[in-house]
Design a protein around this motif. Structure first.
Motif, PDB file in Angstrom:
ATOM      1  N   HIS A  69     -13.920 -25.653  12.508  1.00 54.00           N
ATOM      2  CA  HIS A  69     -14.728 -25.375  11.314  1.00 54.00           C
ATOM      3  C   HIS A  69     -15.283 -26.676  10.745  1.00 54.00           C
ATOM      4  O   HIS A  69     -14.585 -27.688  10.714  1.00 54.00           O
ATOM      5  N   HIS A  98     -14.367 -24.806   5.357  1.00 51.81           N
ATOM      6  CA  HIS A  98     -12.955 -24.400   5.265  1.00 51.81           C
ATOM      7  C   HIS A  98     -12.060 -25.558   4.837  1.00 51.81           C
ATOM      8  O   HIS A  98     -10.903 -25.629   5.234  1.00 51.81           O
ATOM      9  N   ASP A 131     -12.316 -16.263   6.525  1.00 50.36           N
ATOM     10  CA  ASP A 131     -12.888 -15.421   7.574  1.00 50.36           C
ATOM     11  C   ASP A 131     -12.214 -14.053   7.548  1.00 50.36           C
ATOM     12  O   ASP A 131     -10.982 -13.958   7.493  1.00 50.36           O
ATOM     13  N   HIS A 163     -22.364 -15.502  13.137  1.00 47.95           N
ATOM     14  CA  HIS A 163     -21.429 -14.626  12.423  1.00 47.95           C
ATOM     15  C   HIS A 163     -21.746 -13.148  12.665  1.00 47.95           C
ATOM     16  O   HIS A 163     -21.889 -12.364  11.728  1.00 47.95           O
ATOM     17  N   HIS A 188     -17.665 -11.618  12.665  1.00 43.45           N
ATOM     18  CA  HIS A 188     -16.770 -11.649  11.499  1.00 43.45           C
ATOM     19  C   HIS A 188     -17.559 -12.064  10.260  1.00 43.45           C
ATOM     20  O   HIS A 188     -18.668 -12.588  10.369  1.00 43.45           O
TER      21      HIS A 188
END
Ligand SMILES: [Zn+2]
Length: 291
Positions: free
Chosen positions: A128, A131, A138, A237, A240
């Motif tokens: 990442h 984060h 996520d 994405h 998720h």
């Protein structure tokens, strides 16, 4: 809401652990600096009074002070990652756990699968670029099998705008009712907190189409059009959600920093403080809380 001043005494509880974590970071930093002579090194040293669970800095280069861990299991919630990267700010974890419980109450057997948040002390984690400050989480999509039953295992399927998992046999499809309920709940219950829900354009199209078909509130759909977003600088994405929260009001005074945009419906703490300062009764309540 009466946040800020009254929460500060709680800061001392995690100070010992925090000093240890800071020392660990400082040691790692020193080693890196030794390996790369001349490299600058800025270990994060939190103010010792910083309350546990405070997000500091921004999601791409910030930290977390004594992050709050999402549990392995809770009402309507399962964590599918190891415990190392499952820490968030107080507010982020509160929102995720409440949302999972709310969905499970509304939809029998609904399970929200929660992935990476941040390390307990924040900073860079593998895989990442963000984060880092306990404000990113996520979440897996809610999905259904071909027979209509809800899928309960944590799987990363990629979905297109038709709501079907790409290349999966027998077919798996997005459960648009539950996925929209998740987005709708976040946008209606936490409009001051949710900055982004990163998803692909295809999934966004499927979700917004569903919302319009079921007569969702126009104001919520309008927020969704802004907040649901395919990022330009990372993966699309399509397998998720990545939810990003703004700084909690409490955290702003400890160095939490938001990056743009601040959506038009979001009121920042300084707006509230600026207003309260013109009114002695409101200022007293801000300083002392509800007596
Ligand atoms: Zn993410």
């Amino acid at each position: 809401m009466h946040r800020g001043v009254s929460s500060r005494p709680a800061a001392r509880s995690g100070a010992g652990r925090r000093r240890g974590a800071a020392a660990g970071r400082a040691a790692a930093c020193g080693l890196l600096a030794a390996l790369a002579a001349g490299a600058s090194c800025t270990a994060f040293e939190p103010d010792p009074l910083t309350p546990a669970g405070t997000s500091v800095g921004n999601p791409n280069d910030g930290w977390l002070v004594d992050g709050v861990a999402v549990p392995d299991r809770a009402a309507g919630l399962r964590s599918y990652r190891g415990r190392d990267h499952r820490h968030g700010s107080r507010r982020s974890v509160e929102i995720v756990t409440e949302t999972a419980a709310w969905l499970a109450e509304r939809y029998e057997g609904a399970v929200l699968h929660v992935g990476d948040l941040s390390a307990a002390a924040g900073g860079k984690i593998p895989g990442h670029s963000s984060h880092r400050a306990g404000r990113d989480v996520d979440l897996l999509f809610f999905t259904r099998r071909a027979d209509g039953s809800a899928a309960t295992s944590a799987r990363f399927h990629k979905f297109g705008a038709d709501g079907l998992a790409v290349g999966v046999t027998p077919p798996v499809r997005l459960d648009l009712e539950r996925n929209w309920a998740l987005v709708e709940h976040l946008l209606e219950q936490y409009p001051q907190d949710v900055q982004w829900i990163f998803v692909s354009r295809g999934v966004k199209t499927a979700l917004v189409s569903w919302a319009l078909a079921v007569g969702a509130a126009p104001a919520t759909v309008e927020r969704a059009l802004s907040v649901l977003h395919q990022p330009a600088d990372s993966l699309p994405h399509d397998d998720h959600y990545h939810v990003r929260f703004y700084c909690a009001a409490d955290d702003l005074s400890w160095g939490c920093a938001d990056r743009p945009p601040i959506w038009p419906w979001v009121r920042r703490t300084f707006d509230r403080v600026g207003h309260a300062a013109t009114d002695d009764a409101a200022l007293r309540e801000l300083a002392l809380g509800e007596l």
